[in-house]
Design a protein around this motif. Structure first.
Motif, PDB file in Angstrom:
ATOM      1  N   LEU A  41       1.035  -1.192   0.092  1.00  0.00           N
ATOM      2  CA  LEU A  41       0.010  -0.210  -0.045  1.00  0.00           C
ATOM      3  C   LEU A  41       0.773   1.193   0.052  1.00  0.00           C
ATOM      4  CD1 LEU A  41      -2.635  -0.983   2.571  1.00  0.00           C
ATOM      5  CD2 LEU A  41      -3.063  -0.669   0.251  1.00  0.00           C
ATOM      6  N   ALA A  42       0.528   2.419  -0.586  1.00  0.00           N
ATOM      7  CA  ALA A  42       1.153   3.696  -0.464  1.00  0.00           C
ATOM      8  C   ALA A  42       0.510   4.571   0.369  1.00  0.00           C
ATOM      9  CB  ALA A  42       1.049   4.107  -2.106  1.00  0.00           C
ATOM     10  N   ALA A  43       0.993   4.944   1.463  1.00  0.00           N
ATOM     11  CA  ALA A  43       0.525   5.842   2.530  1.00  0.00           C
ATOM     12  C   ALA A  43       0.909   7.167   2.097  1.00  0.00           C
ATOM     13  CB  ALA A  43       1.348   5.661   3.747  1.00  0.00           C
ATOM     14  N   GLY A  44       1.759   7.443   1.249  1.00  0.00           N
ATOM     15  CA  GLY A  44       1.916   8.869   0.749  1.00  0.00           C
ATOM     16  C   GLY A  44       0.731   9.767   0.469  1.00  0.00           C
ATOM     17  N   TYR A  45       0.559  10.849   0.615  1.00  0.00           N
ATOM     18  CA  TYR A  45      -0.630  11.724   0.502  1.00  0.00           C
ATOM     19  C   TYR A  45      -1.869  11.340   0.869  1.00  0.00           C
ATOM     20  CZ  TYR A  45       2.852  12.742  -3.307  1.00  0.00           C
ATOM     21  OH  TYR A  45       4.040  12.994  -4.039  1.00  0.00           O
ATOM     22  N   ARG A  46      -1.760  10.340   1.756  1.00  0.00           N
ATOM     23  CA  ARG A  46      -3.088   9.957   2.465  1.00  0.00           C
ATOM     24  C   ARG A  46      -3.115  10.205   4.224  1.00  0.00           C
ATOM     25  NH1 ARG A  46      -6.256   6.845  -0.430  1.00  0.00           N
ATOM     26  NH2 ARG A  46      -5.600   5.969  -2.410  1.00  0.00           N
ATOM     27  N   THR A  47      -4.311  10.553   4.586  1.00  0.00           N
ATOM     28  CA  THR A  47      -4.596  10.841   6.045  1.00  0.00           C
ATOM     29  C   THR A  47      -4.133   9.588   6.656  1.00  0.00           C
ATOM     30  OG1 THR A  47      -6.629  10.120   5.937  1.00  0.00           O
ATOM     31  CG2 THR A  47      -6.222  12.462   5.393  1.00  0.00           C
TER      32      THR A  47
END
Length: 344
Positions: A41-47
Protein backbone atom coordinates in the motif's frame (compact mmCIF):
# COMPACT_ATOMS: atom_id res chain seq x y z
CA UNK A 1 11.12 -17.65 -1.70
CA UNK A 2 13.53 -17.46 1.25
CA UNK A 3 15.48 -14.81 3.07
CA UNK A 4 14.10 -11.32 3.64
CA UNK A 5 10.44 -12.38 3.65
CA UNK A 6 10.83 -15.70 5.49
CA UNK A 7 7.71 -16.59 7.43
CA UNK A 8 5.42 -14.26 5.48
CA UNK A 9 4.06 -16.88 3.11
CA UNK A 10 5.53 -15.14 0.05
CA UNK A 11 6.33 -17.53 -2.79
CA UNK A 12 6.84 -15.17 -5.75
CA UNK A 13 10.04 -13.18 -6.36
CA UNK A 14 7.96 -10.28 -7.72
CA UNK A 15 6.81 -7.41 -5.51
CA UNK A 16 3.97 -5.02 -6.40
CA UNK A 17 5.33 -1.50 -5.92
CA UNK A 18 3.58 1.18 -3.86
CA UNK A 19 2.26 3.81 -6.28
CA UNK A 20 1.04 6.88 -4.41
CA UNK A 21 -1.71 9.15 -5.61
CA UNK A 22 -4.25 6.48 -6.50
CA UNK A 23 -2.77 3.71 -8.70
CA UNK A 24 -2.18 1.33 -5.78
CA UNK A 25 -5.44 0.10 -4.29
CA UNK A 26 -6.27 -2.50 -1.65
CA UNK A 27 -7.59 -4.65 -4.49
CA UNK A 28 -4.20 -4.51 -6.22
CA UNK A 29 -2.39 -5.46 -3.02
CA UNK A 30 -4.85 -8.30 -2.41
CA UNK A 31 -4.33 -9.54 -5.98
CA UNK A 32 -0.59 -9.60 -5.34
CA UNK A 33 -1.18 -11.73 -2.27
CA UNK A 34 -3.25 -14.20 -4.29
CA UNK A 35 -0.34 -14.45 -6.73
CA UNK A 36 2.00 -15.34 -3.87
CA UNK A 37 3.64 -11.93 -4.17
CA UNK A 38 4.16 -9.13 -1.68
CA UNK A 39 2.12 -6.01 -2.41
CA UNK A 40 2.60 -2.58 -0.90
CA UNK A 41 0.00 0.00 0.00
CA UNK A 42 1.12 3.59 -0.61
CA UNK A 43 0.65 5.80 2.45
CA UNK A 44 1.99 8.89 0.68
CA UNK A 45 -0.53 11.76 0.41
CA UNK A 46 -3.10 9.83 2.48
CA UNK A 47 -4.34 10.72 5.94
CA UNK A 48 -3.67 8.22 8.73
CA UNK A 49 -7.38 7.41 8.71
CA UNK A 50 -7.22 6.57 5.00
CA UNK A 51 -4.17 4.39 5.55
CA UNK A 52 -5.89 2.54 8.39
CA UNK A 53 -8.95 1.95 6.23
CA UNK A 54 -6.85 0.58 3.38
CA UNK A 55 -4.97 -1.74 5.73
CA UNK A 56 -8.32 -3.01 6.98
CA UNK A 57 -9.54 -3.59 3.42
CA UNK A 58 -6.46 -5.66 2.57
CA UNK A 59 -6.85 -7.73 5.71
CA UNK A 60 -10.54 -8.36 5.02
CA UNK A 61 -9.53 -9.64 1.60
CA UNK A 62 -7.60 -12.40 3.34
CA UNK A 63 -4.16 -11.09 2.42
CA UNK A 64 -1.63 -12.10 5.04
CA UNK A 65 1.62 -10.69 3.73
CA UNK A 66 1.70 -7.10 2.55
CA UNK A 67 3.52 -3.88 3.23
CA UNK A 68 2.97 -0.16 3.61
CA UNK A 69 5.27 2.45 2.08
CA UNK A 70 5.70 5.79 3.86
CA UNK A 71 7.32 8.97 2.58
CA UNK A 72 10.01 9.82 5.11
CA UNK A 73 10.39 13.50 6.03
CA UNK A 74 12.99 15.02 3.72
CA UNK A 75 11.54 18.45 3.07
CA UNK A 76 12.94 20.68 0.37
CA UNK A 77 11.69 24.16 1.36
CA UNK A 78 10.77 26.24 -1.66
CA UNK A 79 12.09 29.73 -2.23
CA UNK A 80 9.08 32.06 -1.67
CA UNK A 81 9.85 34.20 -4.69
CA UNK A 82 10.31 31.22 -6.97
CA UNK A 83 7.13 29.67 -5.64
CA UNK A 84 5.10 32.80 -6.32
CA UNK A 85 6.55 33.12 -9.82
CA UNK A 86 5.70 29.51 -10.58
CA UNK A 87 2.16 29.90 -9.27
CA UNK A 88 1.69 32.89 -11.53
CA UNK A 89 3.04 30.97 -14.52
CA UNK A 90 0.64 28.10 -13.81
CA UNK A 91 -2.39 30.33 -13.45
CA UNK A 92 -3.14 30.33 -17.18
CA UNK A 93 -3.68 26.57 -16.93
CA UNK A 94 -5.65 26.99 -13.70
CA UNK A 95 -7.97 29.41 -15.50
CA UNK A 96 -9.06 26.54 -17.78
CA UNK A 97 -10.80 24.96 -14.76
CA UNK A 98 -11.66 28.09 -12.84
CA UNK A 99 -8.95 27.48 -10.25
CA UNK A 100 -7.09 30.11 -8.30
CA UNK A 101 -3.69 28.64 -7.56
CA UNK A 102 -1.64 29.46 -4.47
CA UNK A 103 -3.82 32.18 -3.00
CA UNK A 104 -2.10 31.57 0.33
CA UNK A 105 1.40 30.69 1.49
CA UNK A 106 3.21 27.61 0.29
CA UNK A 107 2.17 24.45 2.14
CA UNK A 108 5.13 22.78 3.84
CA UNK A 109 4.24 19.68 5.89
CA UNK A 110 5.47 16.19 6.79
CA UNK A 111 2.54 14.18 5.34
CA UNK A 112 1.28 13.21 8.83
CA UNK A 113 4.55 11.41 9.60
CA UNK A 114 4.14 11.05 13.36
CA UNK A 115 0.56 9.81 13.19
CA UNK A 116 1.39 7.28 10.49
CA UNK A 117 4.29 5.85 12.46
CA UNK A 118 2.09 5.68 15.56
CA UNK A 119 -0.54 3.78 13.56
CA UNK A 120 1.99 1.29 12.18
CA UNK A 121 3.51 0.69 15.62
CA UNK A 122 0.14 0.22 17.32
CA UNK A 123 -1.32 -1.91 14.53
CA UNK A 124 1.73 -3.34 12.76
CA UNK A 125 1.75 -4.72 9.25
CA UNK A 126 4.33 -7.31 8.14
CA UNK A 127 6.55 -4.90 6.18
CA UNK A 128 7.07 -1.13 6.13
CA UNK A 129 9.26 0.66 3.60
CA UNK A 130 10.48 4.24 3.52
CA UNK A 131 11.14 6.50 0.56
CA UNK A 132 12.73 9.97 0.12
CA UNK A 133 14.91 9.74 3.22
CA UNK A 134 15.90 7.75 6.27
CA UNK A 135 13.46 7.48 9.19
CA UNK A 136 14.54 8.77 12.59
CA UNK A 137 16.24 5.92 14.42
CA UNK A 138 13.72 5.97 17.26
CA UNK A 139 10.87 5.35 14.81
CA UNK A 140 12.82 2.59 13.07
CA UNK A 141 13.46 0.84 16.39
CA UNK A 142 9.82 1.18 17.45
CA UNK A 143 8.68 -0.56 14.26
CA UNK A 144 11.23 -3.33 14.61
CA UNK A 145 10.17 -3.92 18.23
CA UNK A 146 6.62 -4.29 16.92
CA UNK A 147 7.81 -7.12 14.68
CA UNK A 148 7.85 -5.16 11.42
CA UNK A 149 10.37 -5.86 8.64
CA UNK A 150 11.73 -2.44 7.66
CA UNK A 151 12.95 -1.64 4.15
CA UNK A 152 14.55 1.52 2.81
CA UNK A 153 14.44 2.79 -0.77
CA UNK A 154 17.89 3.83 -2.02
CA UNK A 155 19.21 5.05 -5.35
CA UNK A 156 22.98 4.86 -4.84
CA UNK A 157 25.73 3.05 -3.00
CA UNK A 158 26.13 5.98 -0.60
CA UNK A 159 22.44 5.87 0.33
CA UNK A 160 22.63 2.08 0.75
CA UNK A 161 25.50 2.41 3.20
CA UNK A 162 23.66 5.07 5.19
CA UNK A 163 20.56 2.87 5.40
CA UNK A 164 22.58 -0.12 6.52
CA UNK A 165 24.20 1.98 9.22
CA UNK A 166 20.90 2.94 10.86
CA UNK A 167 19.77 -0.70 11.02
CA UNK A 168 17.10 -1.38 8.38
CA UNK A 169 16.38 -4.99 7.44
CA UNK A 170 16.71 -4.63 3.68
CA UNK A 171 16.92 -2.25 0.76
CA UNK A 172 14.74 -1.45 -2.23
CA UNK A 173 17.34 -0.45 -4.81
CA UNK A 174 15.66 1.90 -7.28
CA UNK A 175 17.20 2.59 -10.68
CA UNK A 176 16.60 5.79 -12.62
CA UNK A 177 14.33 3.98 -15.12
CA UNK A 178 11.58 3.82 -12.47
CA UNK A 179 8.34 5.69 -13.02
CA UNK A 180 7.04 8.44 -10.73
CA UNK A 181 9.21 9.89 -7.97
CA UNK A 182 12.85 9.09 -7.56
CA UNK A 183 13.57 7.94 -4.03
CA UNK A 184 16.82 9.91 -3.95
CA UNK A 185 17.77 11.53 -0.64
CA UNK A 186 19.13 14.54 -2.59
CA UNK A 187 16.40 15.70 -5.01
CA UNK A 188 18.55 18.55 -6.27
CA UNK A 189 21.02 16.03 -7.69
CA UNK A 190 19.64 13.32 -9.99
CA UNK A 191 20.87 9.74 -9.50
CA UNK A 192 23.13 8.33 -12.19
CA UNK A 193 21.12 6.71 -14.98
CA UNK A 194 22.53 3.19 -14.84
CA UNK A 195 20.72 -0.10 -15.57
CA UNK A 196 19.16 -1.76 -12.55
CA UNK A 197 21.35 -4.91 -12.64
CA UNK A 198 24.48 -2.73 -12.66
CA UNK A 199 23.23 -0.68 -9.73
CA UNK A 200 22.30 -3.83 -7.83
CA UNK A 201 25.77 -5.31 -8.31
CA UNK A 202 27.38 -2.10 -7.03
CA UNK A 203 25.13 -2.03 -3.95
CA UNK A 204 25.60 -5.76 -3.39
CA UNK A 205 29.36 -5.23 -3.25
CA UNK A 206 29.01 -2.42 -0.71
CA UNK A 207 26.48 -3.74 1.84
CA UNK A 208 25.38 -7.03 3.35
CA UNK A 209 21.64 -6.36 3.47
CA UNK A 210 19.05 -8.25 1.39
CA UNK A 211 18.04 -6.37 -1.75
CA UNK A 212 14.88 -5.81 -3.79
CA UNK A 213 15.45 -4.39 -7.28
CA UNK A 214 13.12 -1.71 -8.68
CA UNK A 215 13.03 0.46 -11.78
CA UNK A 216 12.45 -0.86 -15.29
CA UNK A 217 11.08 -4.28 -14.28
CA UNK A 218 8.64 -4.99 -17.11
CA UNK A 219 9.24 -8.53 -18.42
CA UNK A 220 10.09 -12.00 -17.10
CA UNK A 221 13.63 -11.53 -18.40
CA UNK A 222 13.95 -8.37 -16.32
CA UNK A 223 13.04 -10.35 -13.21
CA UNK A 224 15.66 -12.98 -14.03
CA UNK A 225 18.27 -10.25 -14.54
CA UNK A 226 17.43 -8.62 -11.21
CA UNK A 227 17.70 -11.91 -9.33
CA UNK A 228 20.94 -12.71 -11.15
CA UNK A 229 22.41 -9.40 -10.01
CA UNK A 230 22.01 -10.33 -6.35
CA UNK A 231 18.49 -9.27 -5.40
CA UNK A 232 15.98 -11.48 -3.58
CA UNK A 233 13.02 -9.97 -5.41
CA UNK A 234 12.09 -7.65 -8.26
CA UNK A 235 9.60 -4.80 -7.74
CA UNK A 236 7.21 -3.86 -10.56
CA UNK A 237 5.08 -0.72 -10.67
CA UNK A 238 4.46 0.72 -14.13
CA UNK A 239 3.87 -2.81 -15.45
CA UNK A 240 0.73 -2.93 -13.26
CA UNK A 241 -0.74 0.48 -14.09
CA UNK A 242 -3.19 -0.85 -16.70
CA UNK A 243 -4.40 -3.84 -14.69
CA UNK A 244 -8.02 -4.21 -13.63
CA UNK A 245 -7.18 -3.53 -9.97
CA UNK A 246 -5.09 -0.43 -10.64
CA UNK A 247 -6.59 2.83 -9.44
CA UNK A 248 -4.80 4.89 -12.10
CA UNK A 249 -7.14 7.37 -13.76
CA UNK A 250 -8.77 6.53 -17.08
CA UNK A 251 -6.75 9.23 -18.81
CA UNK A 252 -3.52 7.84 -17.34
CA UNK A 253 -4.27 4.29 -18.47
CA UNK A 254 -5.25 5.48 -21.93
CA UNK A 255 -2.13 7.62 -22.30
CA UNK A 256 0.11 4.60 -21.76
CA UNK A 257 -1.31 3.27 -25.04
CA UNK A 258 -2.17 6.38 -27.00
CA UNK A 259 1.16 8.10 -26.28
CA UNK A 260 3.27 5.02 -26.98
CA UNK A 261 5.47 7.08 -29.31
CA UNK A 262 6.26 9.59 -26.53
CA UNK A 263 9.33 9.28 -24.36
CA UNK A 264 9.43 9.64 -20.60
CA UNK A 265 11.23 12.51 -18.92
CA UNK A 266 12.35 13.25 -15.38
CA UNK A 267 10.63 16.46 -14.28
CA UNK A 268 9.93 18.42 -11.12
CA UNK A 269 7.13 20.40 -12.76
CA UNK A 270 4.37 18.54 -10.92
CA UNK A 271 5.78 18.16 -7.41
CA UNK A 272 9.06 19.99 -6.92
CA UNK A 273 10.90 16.65 -6.72
CA UNK A 274 12.29 14.68 -9.68
CA UNK A 275 9.77 12.19 -11.05
CA UNK A 276 9.57 10.27 -14.34
CA UNK A 277 6.49 10.86 -16.47
CA UNK A 278 5.33 10.82 -20.07
CA UNK A 279 6.19 14.07 -21.76
CA UNK A 280 3.02 16.13 -22.31
CA UNK A 281 2.04 19.76 -22.72
CA UNK A 282 2.40 20.56 -19.02
CA UNK A 283 5.95 19.21 -18.95
CA UNK A 284 6.83 21.07 -22.13
CA UNK A 285 5.59 24.40 -20.76
CA UNK A 286 6.66 24.23 -17.14
CA UNK A 287 9.58 21.85 -16.65
CA UNK A 288 12.14 24.62 -17.07
CA UNK A 289 10.23 26.97 -14.75
CA UNK A 290 9.47 24.70 -11.80
CA UNK A 291 11.45 25.36 -8.63
CA UNK A 292 12.88 22.71 -6.40
CA UNK A 293 10.47 22.56 -3.49
CA UNK A 294 8.66 19.58 -2.03
CA UNK A 295 5.92 19.28 -0.88
CA UNK A 296 5.02 22.90 -1.68
CA UNK A 297 4.97 22.44 -5.46
CA UNK A 298 3.05 19.17 -5.08
CA UNK A 299 0.31 20.94 -3.13
CA UNK A 300 0.31 23.85 -5.59
CA UNK A 301 -0.36 21.66 -8.63
CA UNK A 302 -2.67 19.10 -6.99
CA UNK A 303 -5.98 20.90 -7.75
CA UNK A 304 -4.97 21.37 -11.38
CA UNK A 305 -3.93 17.75 -11.79
CA UNK A 306 -7.15 16.49 -10.22
CA UNK A 307 -9.26 18.69 -12.47
CA UNK A 308 -7.33 17.57 -15.53
CA UNK A 309 -7.73 13.89 -14.66
CA UNK A 310 -11.48 14.34 -14.12
CA UNK A 311 -11.76 16.09 -17.49
CA UNK A 312 -9.64 13.51 -19.33
CA UNK A 313 -7.12 16.25 -20.17
CA UNK A 314 -3.99 14.34 -21.11
CA UNK A 315 -1.96 17.53 -21.51
CA UNK A 316 -2.26 18.71 -17.89
CA UNK A 317 -2.15 15.53 -15.80
CA UNK A 318 0.93 13.86 -14.33
CA UNK A 319 1.36 10.70 -16.39
CA UNK A 320 3.82 8.84 -14.17
CA UNK A 321 5.54 6.07 -16.12
CA UNK A 322 8.81 4.19 -16.12
CA UNK A 323 11.01 3.99 -19.18
CA UNK A 324 9.55 0.63 -20.20
CA UNK A 325 5.88 1.61 -19.91
CA UNK A 326 5.06 0.10 -23.29
CA UNK A 327 5.10 -3.35 -21.68
CA UNK A 328 2.14 -2.51 -19.41
CA UNK A 329 -0.91 -4.61 -20.34
CA UNK A 330 -4.56 -4.68 -19.27
CA UNK A 331 -6.07 -7.62 -17.41
CA UNK A 332 -5.96 -9.14 -13.97
CA UNK A 333 -3.07 -8.07 -11.74
CA UNK A 334 -2.67 -11.62 -10.51
CA UNK A 335 -2.01 -12.78 -14.06
CA UNK A 336 0.42 -9.89 -14.70
CA UNK A 337 2.42 -10.74 -11.60
CA UNK A 338 2.44 -14.45 -12.39
CA UNK A 339 3.65 -13.65 -15.90
CA UNK A 340 6.52 -11.56 -14.59
CA UNK A 341 7.60 -14.43 -12.33
CA UNK A 342 7.27 -17.10 -15.04
CA UNK A 343 10.99 -17.55 -15.71
CA UNK A 344 12.25 -17.09 -12.16
Amino acid sequence: MSGLFDGLGVSSPVVAAPMAGGPTTPALVAAAGRAGALGFLAAGYRTPEDVSAQIGAVRRAGTGAFGVNVFAPNPVPVDPGEFRAYAEALQSDGDVYGLRLAEGAAVENDDHWGDKIALLVADPVPVVSFTFGLPPRADLLALRRAGVVVLQTVTSVAEARAAEEIGVDGLVVQAAAAGAHSGTFTPGVLPDDVPLPELLRAVRAAVRLPLVGAGGVATPDDVVAVLGAGAEAAMAGTALLRTDESGASAVHKAALVELSNVETVVTRAFSGRPARALRNGFVERFDGLAPLGYPAVHHLTTPLRRAAAAAGDVERVNLWAGKRFRHARPGAARAALAGLAAKA
